[in-house]
Design a protein around this motif. Structure first.
Motif, PDB file in Angstrom:
ATOM      1  N   SER A   1       0.854  -1.179   0.000  1.00  0.00           N
ATOM      2  CA  SER A   1       0.000   0.000   0.000  1.00  0.00           C
ATOM      3  C   SER A   1       0.888   1.225   0.000  1.00  0.00           C
ATOM      4  CB  SER A   1      -0.914   0.029   1.225  1.00  0.00           C
ATOM      5  OG  SER A   1      -1.766   1.157   1.176  1.00  0.00           O
ATOM      6  N   GLY A   2       0.636   2.130  -0.881  1.00  0.00           N
ATOM      7  CA  GLY A   2       1.477   3.317  -0.974  1.00  0.00           C
ATOM      8  C   GLY A   2       0.664   4.583  -0.976  1.00  0.00           C
ATOM      9  N   GLY A   3      -0.484   4.564  -0.317  1.00  0.00           N
ATOM     10  CA  GLY A   3      -1.340   5.738  -0.333  1.00  0.00           C
ATOM     11  C   GLY A   3      -2.397   5.640  -1.407  1.00  0.00           C
ATOM     12  N   GLY A   4      -3.338   6.558  -1.357  1.00  0.00           N
ATOM     13  CA  GLY A   4      -4.448   6.525  -2.289  1.00  0.00           C
ATOM     14  C   GLY A   4      -4.159   7.221  -3.605  1.00  0.00           C
ATOM     15  N   VAL A   5      -5.200   7.302  -4.421  1.00  0.00           N
ATOM     16  CA  VAL A   5      -5.150   8.031  -5.690  1.00  0.00           C
ATOM     17  C   VAL A   5      -6.186   9.145  -5.615  1.00  0.00           C
ATOM     18  CG1 VAL A   5      -5.662   7.922  -8.152  1.00  0.00           C
ATOM     19  CG2 VAL A   5      -4.358   6.090  -7.071  1.00  0.00           C
ATOM     20  N   LYS A   6      -5.754  10.357  -5.864  1.00  0.00           N
ATOM     21  CA  LYS A   6      -6.670  11.496  -5.862  1.00  0.00           C
ATOM     22  C   LYS A   6      -6.571  12.220  -7.193  1.00  0.00           C
ATOM     23  CE  LYS A   6      -8.061  15.668  -3.386  1.00  0.00           C
ATOM     24  NZ  LYS A   6      -7.810  16.561  -2.217  1.00  0.00           N
ATOM     25  N   ILE A   7      -7.712  12.386  -7.845  1.00  0.00           N
ATOM     26  CA  ILE A   7      -7.793  13.114  -9.107  1.00  0.00           C
ATOM     27  C   ILE A   7      -8.613  14.370  -8.847  1.00  0.00           C
ATOM     28  CG2 ILE A   7      -8.571  13.035 -11.500  1.00  0.00           C
ATOM     29  CD1 ILE A   7      -8.300   9.974 -11.337  1.00  0.00           C
ATOM     30  N   GLY A   8      -8.079  15.520  -9.187  1.00  0.00           N
ATOM     31  CA  GLY A   8      -8.740  16.790  -8.900  1.00  0.00           C
ATOM     32  C   GLY A   8      -9.929  17.082  -9.793  1.00  0.00           C
ATOM     33  N   ASN A   9     -10.287  18.341  -9.880  1.00  0.00           N
ATOM     34  CA  ASN A   9     -11.432  18.782 -10.674  1.00  0.00           C
ATOM     35  C   ASN A   9     -10.997  19.181 -12.085  1.00  0.00           C
ATOM     36  OD1 ASN A   9     -13.165  18.620  -8.363  1.00  0.00           O
ATOM     37  ND2 ASN A   9     -12.369  20.602  -7.689  1.00  0.00           N
ATOM     38  N   ASN A  10     -11.891  18.946 -13.050  1.00  0.00           N
ATOM     39  CA  ASN A  10     -11.660  19.358 -14.433  1.00  0.00           C
ATOM     40  C   ASN A  10     -10.391  18.718 -14.990  1.00  0.00           C
ATOM     41  OD1 ASN A  10     -12.333  20.774 -16.809  1.00  0.00           O
ATOM     42  ND2 ASN A  10     -10.936  22.440 -16.279  1.00  0.00           N
ATOM     43  N   VAL A  11     -10.425  17.406 -15.075  1.00  0.00           N
ATOM     44  CA  VAL A  11      -9.280  16.621 -15.545  1.00  0.00           C
ATOM     45  C   VAL A  11      -9.718  15.738 -16.701  1.00  0.00           C
ATOM     46  CG1 VAL A  11      -7.570  14.862 -14.924  1.00  0.00           C
ATOM     47  CG2 VAL A  11      -8.193  16.635 -13.271  1.00  0.00           C
ATOM     48  N   PHE A  12      -8.884  15.651 -17.736  1.00  0.00           N
ATOM     49  CA  PHE A  12      -9.105  14.722 -18.845  1.00  0.00           C
ATOM     50  C   PHE A  12      -8.018  13.659 -18.780  1.00  0.00           C
ATOM     51  CE2 PHE A  12      -7.904  13.192 -23.041  1.00  0.00           C
ATOM     52  CZ  PHE A  12      -9.118  12.735 -23.535  1.00  0.00           C
TER      53      PHE A  12
ATOM     54  N   LYS B   1      -0.753   3.607  -7.622  1.00  0.00           N
ATOM     55  CA  LYS B   1      -1.079   3.936  -6.237  1.00  0.00           C
ATOM     56  C   LYS B   1      -0.175   5.061  -5.717  1.00  0.00           C
ATOM     57  CE  LYS B   1       2.149   0.589  -4.271  1.00  0.00           C
ATOM     58  NZ  LYS B   1       2.349  -0.504  -3.314  1.00  0.00           N
ATOM     59  N   GLY B   2      -0.746   5.853  -4.816  1.00  0.00           N
ATOM     60  CA  GLY B   2       0.027   6.904  -4.168  1.00  0.00           C
ATOM     61  C   GLY B   2       0.295   8.122  -5.018  1.00  0.00           C
ATOM     62  N   THR B   3      -0.529   8.342  -6.048  1.00  0.00           N
ATOM     63  CA  THR B   3      -0.313   9.497  -6.924  1.00  0.00           C
ATOM     64  C   THR B   3      -1.506  10.438  -6.851  1.00  0.00           C
ATOM     65  OG1 THR B   3      -1.209   8.272  -8.818  1.00  0.00           O
ATOM     66  CG2 THR B   3       1.184   8.259  -8.524  1.00  0.00           C
ATOM     67  N   ASN B   4      -1.227  11.713  -7.037  1.00  0.00           N
ATOM     68  CA  ASN B   4      -2.256  12.749  -7.041  1.00  0.00           C
ATOM     69  C   ASN B   4      -2.175  13.538  -8.342  1.00  0.00           C
ATOM     70  OD1 ASN B   4      -3.194  12.292  -4.317  1.00  0.00           O
ATOM     71  ND2 ASN B   4      -1.311  13.249  -3.613  1.00  0.00           N
ATOM     72  N   ILE B   5      -3.323  13.843  -8.911  1.00  0.00           N
ATOM     73  CA  ILE B   5      -3.415  14.687 -10.103  1.00  0.00           C
ATOM     74  C   ILE B   5      -4.179  15.934  -9.699  1.00  0.00           C
ATOM     75  CG2 ILE B   5      -4.316  14.873 -12.445  1.00  0.00           C
ATOM     76  CD1 ILE B   5      -4.065  11.820 -12.665  1.00  0.00           C
ATOM     77  N   GLY B   6      -3.637  17.094 -10.001  1.00  0.00           N
ATOM     78  CA  GLY B   6      -4.249  18.355  -9.590  1.00  0.00           C
ATOM     79  C   GLY B   6      -5.478  18.727 -10.394  1.00  0.00           C
ATOM     80  N   ASP B   7      -5.880  19.985 -10.302  1.00  0.00           N
ATOM     81  CA  ASP B   7      -7.032  20.501 -11.034  1.00  0.00           C
ATOM     82  C   ASP B   7      -6.609  21.005 -12.413  1.00  0.00           C
ATOM     83  OD1 ASP B   7      -8.536  20.095  -8.704  1.00  0.00           O
ATOM     84  OD2 ASP B   7      -8.168  22.145  -8.001  1.00  0.00           O
ATOM     85  N   ASN B   8      -7.540  20.967 -13.363  1.00  0.00           N
ATOM     86  CA  ASN B   8      -7.312  21.537 -14.708  1.00  0.00           C
ATOM     87  C   ASN B   8      -6.105  20.900 -15.385  1.00  0.00           C
ATOM     88  OD1 ASN B   8      -9.385  23.433 -13.977  1.00  0.00           O
ATOM     89  ND2 ASN B   8      -7.827  24.640 -12.933  1.00  0.00           N
ATOM     90  N   VAL B   9      -6.141  19.582 -15.483  1.00  0.00           N
ATOM     91  CA  VAL B   9      -5.014  18.823 -16.028  1.00  0.00           C
ATOM     92  C   VAL B   9      -5.473  17.979 -17.209  1.00  0.00           C
ATOM     93  CG1 VAL B   9      -3.316  17.010 -15.550  1.00  0.00           C
ATOM     94  CG2 VAL B   9      -3.798  18.749 -13.827  1.00  0.00           C
ATOM     95  N   ILE B  10      -4.642  17.913 -18.247  1.00  0.00           N
ATOM     96  CA  ILE B  10      -4.859  17.022 -19.383  1.00  0.00           C
ATOM     97  C   ILE B  10      -3.779  15.949 -19.350  1.00  0.00           C
ATOM     98  CG2 ILE B  10      -4.875  16.838 -21.899  1.00  0.00           C
ATOM     99  CD1 ILE B  10      -5.788  19.794 -21.945  1.00  0.00           C
ATOM    100  N   ILE B  11      -4.189  14.684 -19.284  1.00  0.00           N
ATOM    101  CA  ILE B  11      -3.265  13.551 -19.291  1.00  0.00           C
ATOM    102  C   ILE B  11      -3.354  12.884 -20.665  1.00  0.00           C
ATOM    103  CG2 ILE B  11      -2.625  11.350 -18.258  1.00  0.00           C
ATOM    104  CD1 ILE B  11      -2.264  13.635 -16.327  1.00  0.00           C
TER     105      ILE B  11
END
Length: 234
Positions: free
Chosen positions: A90-101, A110-120
């Motif tokens: 376990s390496g932490g959760g996954v959080k995806i912000g607002n307005n993300v593609f 696991k253990g990664t965060n994506i901020g707001d207003n992001v295009i992947i």
């Protein structure tokens, strides 16, 4: 196939029948999902449900086909075979912000965060945190450019891209494209005084900022007088 397996397959199909059904199912599992988020191909999406409390997805997130979100690994099975110990993963959760593609076939570890207003970009491996307001892609992922830079590039390319789109449409169908075929480009020949078709009006309601879109349209300096004039010019 046994009756139980048939029932389970039917249940899984129902859960992933459409975006709304899948989101309802995931929320019941404990995954946090915001408003107006959409799964474009739920039956081709995999979200690790073993630890649903570790996944948080914000508002207005667009998740395309083949996306995988992981919250743990089973690599410890190899270590158990060699050393006998069970070492949980376990390496932490996954959080995806607002307005993300999130582009097709992206894997979010696991253990990664994506901020707001992001295009992947498509086929990316998200193995580290991605800050807000940027475009990122790659395996492993890297930041490509700030969001405002990408915004200007998209504005500059609109006329060229829609021209190519029209030429290809004519070659394929032998007729002019209608407002549905050009629904992503109507900004080029519309402003605050334009009569929007129902298709274009629906575009204005996307991601919950209809008022802001109409404000922007009123300030827009269209490149062509209207759709018909545009098609005649090219």
């Amino acid at each position: 196939m046994s009756t139980i397996k048939k029932i389970l397959r039917k249940m899984i199909f129902q859960e992933k029948a459409d975006s709304e059904s899948y989101i309802k199912y995931l929320r019941q599992k404990g995954i946090k999902i915001g408003e107006r988020t959409k799964f474009f191909a739920p039956n081709m999406t995999h979200i690790d449900e073993t630890r649903p409390w570790l996944v948080e997805i914000g508002d207005d997130v667009q998740i395309t086909a083949g996306v995988t979100i992981l919250t743990h690994g089973y690599d410890w099975a190899v270590l158990k075979k060699v050393y006998g110990e069970i070492l949980g993963s376990s390496g932490g959760g996954v959080k995806i912000g607002n307005n993300v593609f999130i582009g097709m076939h992206t894997t979010i570890l696991k253990g990664t965060n994506i901020g707001d207003n992001v295009i992947i970009g498509a086929n990316s491996l998200v193995n580290k945190d991605i800050p807000s307001n940027c475009v990122a892609a790659g395996n492993p992922i890297k930041i490509i450019m700030p969001l405002d830079t990408y915004y200007m590039k998209r504005k500059e390319r609109q006329a060229r891209e829609v021209t190519e789109l029209v030429h290809k449409y004519r070659e394929c169908y032998g007729k002019e494209p209608d407002e549905k075929a050009l629904h992503e480009f109507f900004w080029l020949f519309s402003d605050g005084d334009s009569q929007l078709t129902e298709t274009w009006k629906r575009m204005m309601t996307l991601v919950g900022n209809e008022k802001e879109s109409y404000d922007a349209l009123r300030a827009n300096k269209k490149k062509y007088e209207n759709l018909d004039k545009f098609l005649k010019e090219i």
